[in-house]
Design an enzyme around this catalytic site. Structure first.
Site, PDB file in Angstrom:
ATOM      1  CD  GLU A   1       8.626  13.059   9.907  1.00 55.45           C
ATOM      2  OE1 GLU A   1       9.536  13.889   9.954  1.00 55.45           O
ATOM      3  OE2 GLU A   1       7.882  12.816  10.874  1.00 55.45           O
TER       4      GLU A   1
ATOM      5  CG  ASP B   1       1.392   0.642  15.640  1.00 54.95           C
ATOM      6  OD1 ASP B   1       2.183   0.350  14.734  1.00 54.95           O
ATOM      7  OD2 ASP B   1       0.751   1.716  15.683  1.00 54.95           O
TER       8      ASP B   1
ATOM      9  CD  GLU C   1       0.325  -2.340  11.902  1.00 57.88           C
ATOM     10  OE1 GLU C   1       1.131  -3.099  11.363  1.00 57.88           O
ATOM     11  OE2 GLU C   1       0.299  -1.123  11.690  1.00 57.88           O
TER      12      GLU C   1
ATOM     13  N   GLY D   1     -10.071  -2.313   7.044  1.00 56.26           N
ATOM     14  CA  GLY D   1      -8.657  -2.382   6.644  1.00 56.26           C
ATOM     15  C   GLY D   1      -7.735  -1.499   7.477  1.00 56.26           C
TER      16      GLY D   1
ATOM     17  CB  VAL E   1       6.388   8.371  14.617  1.00 55.69           C
ATOM     18  CG1 VAL E   1       5.484   8.822  15.772  1.00 55.69           C
ATOM     19  CG2 VAL E   1       7.512   7.495  15.152  1.00 55.69           C
TER      20      VAL E   1
ATOM     21  N   GLY F   1      -2.298   4.970   6.076  1.00 54.20           N
ATOM     22  CA  GLY F   1      -2.938   5.116   4.768  1.00 54.20           C
ATOM     23  C   GLY F   1      -1.923   5.376   3.677  1.00 54.20           C
TER      24      GLY F   1
ATOM     25  CE  LYS G   1       2.663   3.969  14.648  1.00 54.37           C
ATOM     26  NZ  LYS G   1       1.224   3.936  14.449  1.00 54.37           N
TER      27      LYS G   1
ATOM     28  CB  THR H   1      -0.916   0.001   1.235  1.00 48.71           C
ATOM     29  OG1 THR H   1      -1.648  -1.210   1.225  1.00 48.71           O
ATOM     30  CG2 THR H   1      -1.873   1.165   1.223  1.00 48.71           C
ATOM     31  CB  VAL H   2       3.255   2.716   2.452  1.00 47.73           C
ATOM     32  CG1 VAL H   2       4.104   3.975   2.514  1.00 47.73           C
ATOM     33  CG2 VAL H   2       2.232   2.718   3.583  1.00 47.73           C
TER      34      VAL H   2
HETATM   35  N1  HSE Z   1      -1.739   0.169  12.673  1.00 45.55           N
HETATM   36  C1  HSE Z   1      -1.278   1.509  12.682  1.00 45.55           C
HETATM   37  C2  HSE Z   1      -2.399   2.374  13.231  1.00 45.55           C
HETATM   38  C3  HSE Z   1      -0.880   1.919  11.293  1.00 45.55           C
HETATM   39  O1  HSE Z   1      -3.505   1.882  13.430  1.00 45.55           O
HETATM   40  O2  HSE Z   1      -2.191   3.537  13.494  1.00 45.55           O
HETATM   41  C4  HSE Z   1       0.176   2.934  11.189  1.00 45.55           C
HETATM   42  O3  HSE Z   1       1.303   2.706  11.937  1.00 45.55           O
END
Ligand code: HSE
Length: 438
Positions: free
Chosen positions: A129, A201, A190, A187, A132, A302, A205, A13-14
């Site tokens: 960058e 997660d 993770e 969607g 986070v 996203g 960060k 995706t990214v």
């Molecule tokens: N799973 C993470 C979130 C995605 O829900 O923020 C981006 O790191």
């Protein structure tokens, strides 16, 4: 002018978002850098899926190592995620003298000290960058824009999935499991939703921004982590009665010799701006001694928001290359030999306000038993509520405390949960009453 050659590893995706920006804004980016960018290779095991972009012949390959081995590649963009292969690829890229861009927060949180040290010894840039807060420029803000500040604290909503789930429970009164299913169907979560809902997660960060804010090494292992899976609609309703919303917050504060770094569900007052950051959005407030409070807000995940952050990193490195200035910015906040050894404070030393919910028998003397134990540990109550009468043999008894110490709270909770008039484990939620950005 000889272009800067890029090799992208991972076209999910990214990665696809990065390709889209590179192709659609190639001239603009070249104008902004002064040297054109050339996406020489995109490596992915899946070379056939239609990603809505047309790759020139020979660009799409299935062997990431071809990018590492190619002496013409200047910048490697690691977008595969995960830890093992990504670590090997990044280490090999650094070893070959290539600059690296990554969004891999788990990898950085756990192996960042090693990777950043290898990169700075080699004199290459390692930019992160997008690791986070998606599009929010928190790394640049901490490392560059706020360099004249001593950062005092940071409080962030850094996981969009948890924020979405808590917003759904709050707005629609649905339970945790249903809200999680909705996040998965949309969607957001993770691949392994535990990473989101158990707070890992956000902790990855937080470990990264904490090191940057306070000039320390990364110390993910000592970040305190608690997820949102025990939060019920009932707690959210009680929170509202007390004037709070529940958010999964990532909090870090500088206490001089030690720092706080903790991720857990937290009650914050309605008038704190973070309590109005809802759905999948992320936000972080940073308090610096010169700047006061600032707020960054935006999409934490996203395709295009995250790709935007990756492109920012690519351009930073390319601009350094244009002026032969790789390594200009220290990879953490200060020069490697000046990194502080300040440690993260054990959670037991935390002093804050608490919300407790006990499921207690609705009979005389119960409140005094609970209050007696709290009093014994020096925990002073600000308010007490009991809701309704007996349902299934017990009623929720809810209390909010004045400042109390975590170690005392834990010992008191152990003792209270052993009372025969209390059912199940008490619910404990920390409250953050700091008045920043109200
Ligand atoms: N799973 C993470 C979130 C995605 O829900 O923020 C981006 O790191």
């Amino acid at each position: 002018m000889k272009p800067i050659n890029l090799g992208l590893i991972g076209c999910g995706t990214v990665g696809t978002g990065v390709v889209r920006i590179l192709y659609s804004k190639n001239e603009l980016l070249g104008n902004r850098i002064g040297i054109p960018l050339n996406l020489k290779y995109v490596a992915d095991l899946d070379t056939t899926t239609d990603r809505g972009v047309t790759f020139p012949p020979g660009v799409m390959i299935n062997d990431a190592w071809k990018i590492i081995q190619d002496p013409e590649i200047d910048i490697v963009i690691e977008m595969i995620g995960g830890e093992d292969l990504a670590l090997k690829l990044i280490e090999a890229a650094i070893e070959k003298g290539k600059h690296v861009v990554t969004a891999n927060k788990a990898l950085l949180a756990k192996h960042g000290n090693r990777l950043l040290s290898a990169a700075s010894k080699k004199g290459v840039d390692l930019a992160y960058e997008a690791s986070v807060g998606g599009c929010m420029p928190i790394i640049k803000t901490l490392r560059e824009s706020l360099v004249g500040n001593k950062v005092k604290s940071m409080i962030g909503i850094l996981n969009g999935t948890c924020n979405y789930i808590l917003s759904k429970i709050t707005d629609e009164g649905i339970n945790f499991q249903d809200a999680l299913s909705r996040a998965q169907d949309s969607g957001y979560a993770e691949a392994n939703p535990e990473l989101d809902i158990e707070g890992l997660d956000a902790a990855h960060k937080l470990a990264i921004v904490t090191a940057l804010a306070y000039g320390t090494h990364l110390d993910f292992d000592n970040v305190y982590i608690e997820g949102i899976s025990r939060i019920t609609p009932l707690d959210i309703q009680f929170a509202a009665q007390f004037g709070y919303r529940i958010k999964l917050l990532a909090i870090s504060k500088d206490h001089g010799d030690t720092i706080e770094a903790r991720v857990h569900p937290t009650m914050i007052p309605f008038d704190n701006i973070l309590s109005n950051v809802n759905g999948t959005l992320n936000a972080v407030t940073v308090t610096g001694d010169a700047v006061g409070d600032i707020l960054l807000y935006g999409h934490g995940a996203g395709m295009m928001p995250t790709a935007s952050a990756v492109i920012g990193d690519i351009v930073d490195i390319a601009r350094n290359l244009a002026f032969n200035a790789a390594g200009r910015l220290p990879l953490l906040a200060c020069q490697p030999e000046k990194i502080s050894s300040k440690s993260i404070m054990p959670i037991n030393e935390l002093v804050t306000h608490y919300y407790f919910r006990f499921e207690a028998k609705d009979q005389p003397g119960v409140l005094s038993k609970i209050a007696g134990i709290l009093g014994k540990f020096g925990i002073s109550l600000a308010s007490v509520h009991q809701k309704g009468r007996k349902s299934g043999g017990s009623v929720p008894v809810v209390m909010v405390t004045h400042f109390a110490q975590e170690s005392n709270v834990r010992t008191a909770m152990d003792e209270i949960s052993r009372l025969d008039v209390v059912h199940g484990a008490p619910m404990v939620i920390r409250i953050e009453n700091d008045n920043h950005l109200e």
